[in-house]
Motif scaffolding. Structure first.
Motif, short mmCIF file in Angstrom:
data_model
loop_
_atom_site.label_atom_id
_atom_site.label_comp_id
_atom_site.label_asym_id
_atom_site.label_seq_id
_atom_site.Cartn_x
_atom_site.Cartn_y
_atom_site.Cartn_z
N GLU A 32 -0.38 14.07 -1.19
CA GLU A 32 -1.55 14.29 -2.04
C GLU A 32 -2.44 13.06 -2.09
O GLU A 32 -3.67 13.18 -2.18
CB GLU A 32 -1.10 14.70 -3.45
CG GLU A 32 -0.44 13.63 -4.26
CD GLU A 32 0.04 14.13 -5.61
OE1 GLU A 32 0.07 15.36 -5.81
OE2 GLU A 32 0.39 13.30 -6.47
N THR A 33 -1.86 11.86 -1.98
CA THR A 33 -2.68 10.65 -1.95
C THR A 33 -3.46 10.56 -0.64
O THR A 33 -4.65 10.22 -0.63
CB THR A 33 -1.80 9.40 -2.12
OG1 THR A 33 -1.02 9.54 -3.30
CG2 THR A 33 -2.65 8.15 -2.21
N LEU A 34 -2.80 10.87 0.48
CA LEU A 34 -3.50 10.83 1.76
C LEU A 34 -4.61 11.88 1.81
O LEU A 34 -5.68 11.63 2.37
CB LEU A 34 -2.50 11.05 2.90
CG LEU A 34 -1.45 9.94 3.10
CD1 LEU A 34 -0.53 10.29 4.25
CD2 LEU A 34 -2.12 8.59 3.32
N GLU A 35 -4.38 13.03 1.22
CA GLU A 35 -5.45 14.04 1.17
C GLU A 35 -6.63 13.54 0.34
O GLU A 35 -7.79 13.76 0.70
CB GLU A 35 -4.91 15.35 0.60
CG GLU A 35 -5.93 16.47 0.61
CD GLU A 35 -5.32 17.84 0.38
OE1 GLU A 35 -6.09 18.81 0.33
OE2 GLU A 35 -4.07 17.93 0.27
N ALA A 36 -6.32 12.84 -0.76
CA ALA A 36 -7.40 12.28 -1.57
C ALA A 36 -8.17 11.22 -0.79
O ALA A 36 -9.40 11.15 -0.87
CB ALA A 36 -6.83 11.67 -2.86
N ASP A 49 3.66 6.20 -5.31
CA ASP A 49 4.14 6.00 -6.68
C ASP A 49 3.32 6.81 -7.66
O ASP A 49 2.39 6.31 -8.29
CB ASP A 49 4.06 4.50 -7.02
CG ASP A 49 4.77 4.19 -8.34
OD1 ASP A 49 5.43 5.10 -8.88
OD2 ASP A 49 4.65 3.06 -8.81
N ARG A 50 3.66 8.09 -7.80
CA ARG A 50 2.90 8.96 -8.70
C ARG A 50 3.08 8.58 -10.17
O ARG A 50 2.10 8.57 -10.93
CB ARG A 50 3.32 10.42 -8.49
CG ARG A 50 2.58 11.40 -9.39
CD ARG A 50 3.19 12.78 -9.28
NE ARG A 50 2.87 13.45 -8.04
CZ ARG A 50 3.60 14.45 -7.55
NH1 ARG A 50 4.68 14.85 -8.17
NH2 ARG A 50 3.24 15.03 -6.42
N GLY A 67 5.75 14.72 -1.43
CA GLY A 67 4.65 15.31 -2.20
C GLY A 67 3.60 14.31 -2.65
O GLY A 67 2.41 14.47 -2.36
N PRO A 68 3.98 13.26 -3.40
CA PRO A 68 2.97 12.30 -3.84
C PRO A 68 2.28 11.59 -2.67
O PRO A 68 1.08 11.28 -2.75
CB PRO A 68 3.78 11.30 -4.68
CG PRO A 68 4.97 12.07 -5.13
CD PRO A 68 5.29 13.00 -4.01
N LEU A 87 0.83 -1.21 0.00
CA LEU A 87 0.00 0.00 0.00
C LEU A 87 0.86 1.26 0.00
O LEU A 87 0.59 2.22 -0.73
CB LEU A 87 -0.91 0.01 1.22
CG LEU A 87 -2.12 -0.92 1.23
CD1 LEU A 87 -2.86 -0.79 2.56
CD2 LEU A 87 -3.05 -0.62 0.08
N ALA A 88 1.91 1.27 0.82
CA ALA A 88 2.79 2.44 0.89
C ALA A 88 3.43 2.70 -0.46
O ALA A 88 3.55 3.85 -0.91
CB ALA A 88 3.86 2.23 1.96
#
Length: 849
Positions: free
Chosen positions: A758-762, A710-711, A754-755, A704-705
């Motif tokens: 942004e994934t956690l915010e999504a 992995d953008r 950064g990636p 999962l991590a």
């Protein structure tokens, strides 16, 4: 002619002979491009001069035709390196010899660029006038020349040759400068622009040359890579006569950049502009508000101070824009801004509100039903794509079932189709090759061949541990077949091979035991018992890999009445299944050992595209079932040679009750950079793990991590967040465990924050905001620097996000690593962010969402 293995001395004589003997220019080009001439293992003397002498004996028109055709046959370069024995040198020599105009072909320009000349060589090169303008246009040139340095003393290098000729008047400076600027405007990765940036700086543009290209430099400030934007900014700042409109365009572009240094430069330029003239700044207000979003507290503070200093230059529209942008500021800076721009301090926007609107967690995603099973020969004629595991599984089961019902009719129906398939190509490899062979066997089967049964059938191949009988070693696969293959893929290959071999020997059973009944890959336990009962009544011998796959597909909880039915089975396969259902299923223990967490190993560092030094651990009692024991043992390291991982999307469906084991087998296949032709683990595999059964562990957390961070391959943040949200919706997400693995990836330098953020915010926006806070606590635990370590900007960035996540989840209570950081005496961004988060977590009173 007999050639000893490894002997390559025959290649160049054959090339020269064909060049002299073959009549047509096209045929000669095809001869010299033969693969067996190109792929050499050893270096050989350059045969280009000899080939040129031989080809020069042809008529001039033939030579020109050859040179043009050969140039157009040049392939693109891989990684900037030339294939051994290619035609690049010969093509360039013939183009120079014939004087023909080179065709417009990017690989030709790359071949020319890949041979750095001296200034004198370049000045005499007849190709200079044709190819130099295309040096700035052809794809691949920048990557091929990316390693050239700006050393002025270097000879035999493009930078030295071009700048020397430009200084002597042999090449126009405008051609080189315009070429560099136009290449910058085309964009592309920074590695492809590196050479042109160095050439631009080696030319040292004059004031007038910069002024003539000012508008192009202004365009570069908006979207060019940071290093190119730095270059453009440096030259623009030399100009004294830029108009108000140009300055405004430059400042707005800089304040919209993500790079801290460029935002800082934009603020400095805006400060100068506002101080030199009493002009309105409303047009700059949106860009200034954008600078408030910079993760650097120093930049935020500078932007606020600039706004306060020049507050009188903002009209009503500018004031409104600045106030709107203040929502992202820390409370102290928001209050400072509110005091200068009017309104009470509490009216200033704060991060506490953040525009976040929590939504409930969605329900678990329903899986699509299994596709219809093949019912006719026509349904078997087309092999499904290997990416669709249900279609392939049901295709294999349909092969066995239809062959058992009417082998002669099936052979007749497939004969014409099989002939057409053979005429258009043969087997490929792995599952596809075996499926092609199965179709061929079906088409060739005689009408009176039996569909199965006990006569002449091999032994079960069951282990002593479950059946009391010895194991047939052939059950694992061909000798050496499993030495370099992942265990899940080996199981798949062995099952397909069993069907192939059963068709050839006439020992195929009437149906498969392992055909799934659920879209997760599971088999209903009662259905499996029914299948085994039918086997016993027909005196059918099981296929070992088929039985082992069937056992793996059983759910962990089997109803007691089904276990009672299984205990009544009399065959060795039935007794094995009964023991498995009745408690003999292994309970594997798993772990992930990171570099630095094992004796004698160093802490993690980014050493390449793999997670080097990572070790997956699987421990379970041996069952004596060879393929299952391979699955429940440490996975083999990923081999260095280029080949696919072997149906990676299938693995969770091979063992749908043991997702942690499947995840452990994924770990050697986690990559930091995608490679064409290889399979890699992505959101699809992570979603399959989420839908599987069995307790998740460190392996699932690390997969999962990897996907979260992995953008490049994972795609949009919502796509990368989907497996996290799915596990949260099922109540099976170990948030802190996921966070710890993310922290290790970031600490080791394998991934960037950064990636991840942004994934956690999504994920939070999709309803998992409370679970995201759990992830963040684990992330902080492993990522934040200790008391003796030096913090960096990325640590402050993560702490800033942690405060937002804490507010989304209305979290309260101290986090030890944050409390330790907040207690430090330093006054850097890292400590300031830690104090803000610690204050929020420990303050009294209810938290607002």
């Amino acid at each position: 002619m007999t050639v000893a293995p490894g002997d390559e001395t025959w290649i160049d004589p054959m090339r020269v002979a064909g060049a002299g003997a073959i009549s047509g220019a096209a045929a000669t080009v095809a001869w010299l491009n033969r693969r067996d001439f190109q792929d050499r293992r050893h270096e050989a003397p350059d045969a280009t001069p000899v080939l040129v002498r031989v080809l020069s004996a042809r008529p001039p028109a033939w030579q020109a035709d050859f040179a043009t055709r050969a140039a157009l046959r040049l392939p693109g370069r891989r990684g900037g390196h030339r294939r051994s024995g290619d035609l690049g040198a010969l093509v360039l020599a013939m183009l120079r010899h014939t004087g023909v105009t080179p065709p417009a072909h990017d690989p030709l320009v790359v071949e020319w660029a890949a041979r750095p000349p001296t200034a004198s060589q370049l000045g005499r090169d007849p190709l200079l006038g044709h190819l130099l303008p295309r040096l700035f246009e052809a794809d691949g040139v920048g990557r091929a020349l990316r390693d050239e340095r700006g050393d002025r003393s270097a000879s035999g290098a493009w930078l030295a040759a071009l700048t020397t000729l430009a200084g002597d008047g042999g090449i126009g400076r405008d051609l080189l400068l315009d070429g560099c600027v136009h290449r910058f405007l085309r964009g592309g990765p920074v590695v492809g622009l590196r050479f042109f940036a160095r050439l631009h700086e080696r030319l040292e543009p004059t004031y007038d040359e910069v002024h003539a290209r000012a508008h192009a430099y202004l365009r570069l400030l908006t979207a060019a890579p940071g290093s190119v934007a730095d270059l453009a900014l440096r030259h623009l700042r030399r100009l004294a006569g830029l108009g108000h409109q140009d300055v405004g365009e430059a400042v707005r572009a800089l304040l919209s950049r993500p790079e801290r240094r460029l935002v800082t430069a934009g603020l400095a330029w805006l400060d100068e502009y506002a101080s030199d003239r009493d002009a309105g700044l409303d047009t700059f207000a949106p860009a200034l508000a954008n600078a408030f979003r910079c993760p650097s507290a120093d930049v935020q503070g500078r932007a606020v101070r600039l706004a306060v200093t020049h507050a009188r230059h903002f009209g009503p529209e500018g004031v409104a824009a600045v106030r709107a942008g203040a929502r992202v500021l820390p409370q102290d800076l928001a209050e400072t801004l509110a005091a200068a721009f009017g309104g009470a301090a509490h009216a200033g926007a704060r991060r506490e509100h953040d525009g976040f609107a929590p939504v409930p967690l969605p329900a678990p995603r329903p899986l699509p039903p299994l596709p219809p099973a093949p019912r006719t020969a026509a349904d078997l004629a087309d092999i499904p794509h290997r990416d669709s595991w249900p279609a392939m599984e049901l295709w294999l089961a349909g092969v066995v079932r239809l062959h058992g019902e009417d082998p002669g009719g099936l052979a007749t129906a497939l004969a014409v189709r099989a002939a057409r398939r053979t005429a258009t190509g043969g087997p490929r490899d792995g599952i596809e090759a075996c499926s092609e062979t199965i179709l061929a066997c079906l088409a060739d089967a005689p009408a009176d061949r039996p569909g199965g049964g006990a006569a002449g059938a091999p032994a079960d191949g069951l282990p002593r541990g479950l059946s009391g009988e010895p194991l047939d070693d052939g059950a694992v696969g061909a000798p050496g077949a499993g030495a370099r293959l992942p265990a899940p893929y080996l199981l798949l290959l062995r099952r397909w091979a069993e069907v192939r071999d059963g068709l050839r020997a006439g020992t195929l059973p009437p149906f498969l035991l392992a055909e799934p009944t659920e879209p997760t890959g599971h088999i209903d336990p009662a259905e499996l018992v029914t299948r085994l009962e039918d086997y016993e009544r027909a005196d059918v011998q099981v296929m070992p890999a088929d039985l082992q796959q069937a056992l793996l597909r059983l759910p962990r909880a089997v109803p007691p009445e089904v276990v009672a039915r299984a205990r009544a089975l009399a065959s060795t396969a039935g007794r094995a299944a009964a023991r498995w259902m009745d408690g003999a299923r292994p309970a594997p223990l798993t772990a992930v050992a990171w570099p630095g967490e094992q004796p004698g190993e160093q802490p993690g560092e980014r050493q390449g595209e793999r997670l080097d030094g990572l070790v997956a651990r699987i421990r379970a009692d041996a069952t004596g079932l060879p393929l299952i024991d391979l699955l429940f043992a440490d996975p083999e390291p990923r081999p260095d040679e280029e080949h696919a991982g072997g149906c990676l999307p299938w693995w969770p469906y091979v063992m749908p009750s043991d997702r942690e084991v499947a995840a452990q087998h994924y770990l050697p296949w986690l990559r930091l950079a995608g490679t064409p032709g290889r399979e890699d683990v992505g959101p699809g595999e992570a979603l399959a793990l989420a839908a599987s059964g069995g307790p998740p562990g460190e392996g699932v957390a690390l997969v999962l991590a990897h996907v979260v961070a992995d953008r490049p391959r994972g795609g949009a943040p919502e796509r990368r967040a989907a497996p996290v949200v799915e596990l949260a919706a099922r109540g099976e997400l170990d948030g802190a465990g996921l966070g710890r693995q993310l922290g290790r990836l970031l600490r080791g330098g394998w991934r960037k924050p950064g990636p991840v953020l942004e994934t956690l915010e999504a994920a939070a926006a999709l309803g998992a905001h409370r679970q995201v806070w759990e992830v963040v606590t684990g992330l902080l635990e492993t990522f934040l620097p200790g008391p003796e370590e030096r913090p960096a900007a990325r640590h402050a960035q993560v702490l800033g996000f942690a405060l937002r996540a804490a507010r989304w989840a209305e979290a309260r209570g101290p986090v030890p690593c944050v409390a330790e950081a907040a207690a430090r005496r330093a006054s850097n961004n890292f400590v300031r962010e830690a104090r803000r988060l610690h204050t929020y977590l420990t303050r009294r009173g209810p938290h607002r969402a």
